[in-house]
Design an enzyme around this catalytic site. Structure first.
Site, PDB file in Angstrom:
ATOM      1  N   TYR A  92      -5.688  -9.845  15.767  1.00 65.57           N
ATOM      2  CA  TYR A  92      -5.385  -8.835  14.748  1.00 65.57           C
ATOM      3  C   TYR A  92      -6.529  -7.825  14.646  1.00 65.57           C
ATOM      4  CZ  TYR A  92      -5.249  -6.758  10.100  1.00 65.57           C
ATOM      5  OH  TYR A  92      -5.293  -5.866   9.058  1.00 65.57           O
ATOM      6  N   TRP A 152      -9.236  -7.536   2.039  1.00 66.52           N
ATOM      7  CA  TRP A 152      -8.604  -8.439   1.080  1.00 66.52           C
ATOM      8  C   TRP A 152      -7.604  -7.703   0.178  1.00 66.52           C
ATOM      9  CZ3 TRP A 152     -12.708 -12.437  -1.036  1.00 66.52           C
ATOM     10  CH2 TRP A 152     -13.408 -12.996   0.045  1.00 66.52           C
ATOM     11  N   VAL A 181       0.845  -1.199   0.000  1.00 67.46           N
ATOM     12  CA  VAL A 181       0.000   0.000   0.000  1.00 67.46           C
ATOM     13  C   VAL A 181       0.882   1.251   0.000  1.00 67.46           C
ATOM     14  CG1 VAL A 181      -1.707   1.337   1.301  1.00 67.46           C
ATOM     15  CG2 VAL A 181      -1.962  -1.141   1.100  1.00 67.46           C
TER      16      VAL A 181
END
Length: 302
Positions: free
Chosen positions: A126, A151, A14
């Site tokens: 998480y 995802w 990202v």
């Protein structure tokens, strides 16, 4: 005057795309783990405080979902404590903080797409660490955008797309989970939408009203099996050599593929809020897969 943008973790999948997309918004100062230990809150505060940012974009996160179950301290340090420090810095410098969260903050049941005001209820450590990071930002920062994604994949890094392509070239048969439903979200889309939202936020006369949590994903939903199916359809159409047989992609349920951390069955995210607030029309997950696959092809030309 050009804005000073501090981007954390610019080398991840990202962060890499953000580094490309944010160039037009101002001068980017990257901060990596080689510059400062992200687990050391005091060091992070001191380092970024000296940079005096106008915008902070946090692409740093602990993303090893299964490992988090036995690595709680590091998961919470990166997913809760780091965002908390960045939120404090955003207040100190009157800066906008853009931060990324996850569909894992929701309970993961039912079939209705989650909206941003639905009750949270993470199923694993998480998810709890990501939720606590969200709550820290919301309680401290006055100018912030929290993007909950699902995802995440890209043409580079470690992700489902690349794993499927590798396994499809190695094995004649694969069984993929078919009862978890969500929207595969490419890193490039995350970066593009982030850039658009930041621009509108900074230009708005009511910027503080735009602060909040938003879902960031493509339109439509599929299963991991459906995602894999389209990956291999694209691969065959583009002449990628596969060991996987035409009928070699099987379906299994989550119970047949146990993992240390529980996965949500329902990762559907409503996009109404982000589309309305920022005047966006999100593309479909299928169109985004085609773009990302084409990028992978270009990168892997022999």
């Amino acid at each position: 005057m050009a804005k000073k943008i501090v981007l954390l973790a610019h080398t991840g999948q990202v962060g890499f795309e953000l580094h490309r997309q944010l160039q037009s918004l101002g001068s980017i100062i990257t901060v990596s783990r080689g510059d400062v230990d992200f687990l050391d809150s005091d060091a992070v505060y001191k380092h970024i405080d000296e940079l005096a940012p106008d915008i902070i974009v946090n692409a740093a996160a602990y993303t090893a979902v299964d490992k988090a179950e036995t690595d709680e301290n590091n998961a919470f340090a990166l997913n809760r404590d780091l965002p908390e420090v960045l939120a404090k810095l955003s207040v100190t410098h009157d800066a906008l903080l853009a931060h990324y969260s996850s569909d894992y903050v929701y309970p993961g049941d039912g079939e209705k797409p989650w909206s941003e005001d639905d009750l949270t209820g993470p199923q694993n450590l998480y998810g709890r660490s990501k939720l606590e990071g969200d709550l820290a930002v919301e309680s401290i920062a006055s100018k912030f955008l929290i993007f909950r994604t699902s995802w995440v994949y890209a043409a580079r890094g470690n992700n489902f797309l690349l794993s499927m392509l590798r396994l499809g070239q190695e094995r004649e048969a694969l069984n993929i989970v078919s009862d978890q439903i969500g929207a595969p979200t490419p890193a490039r889309l995350i970066a593009t939408v982030t850039s658009l939202c930041i621009q509108k936020f900074m230009a708005s006369n009511n910027a503080n009203k735009l602060s909040g949590v938003y879902h960031l994903a493509p339109r439509g939903f599929t299963s991991w099996h459906g995602f894999a199916q389209m990956i291999f359809e694209r691969a065959r159409a583009e002449g990628v050599t596969l060991a996987l047989k035409e009928d070699g992609l099987g379906q299994i349920e989550s119970t047949e593929y146990p993992t240390p951390a529980a996965r949500p069955l329902n990762s559907r995210l409503s996009l109404d809020k982000i589309e309305s607030a920022f005047g966006l029309a999100m593309p479909t997950w299928q169109s985004q897969l085609c773009l990302t696959f084409d990028e992978w092809l270009e990168m892997n030309k022999s």
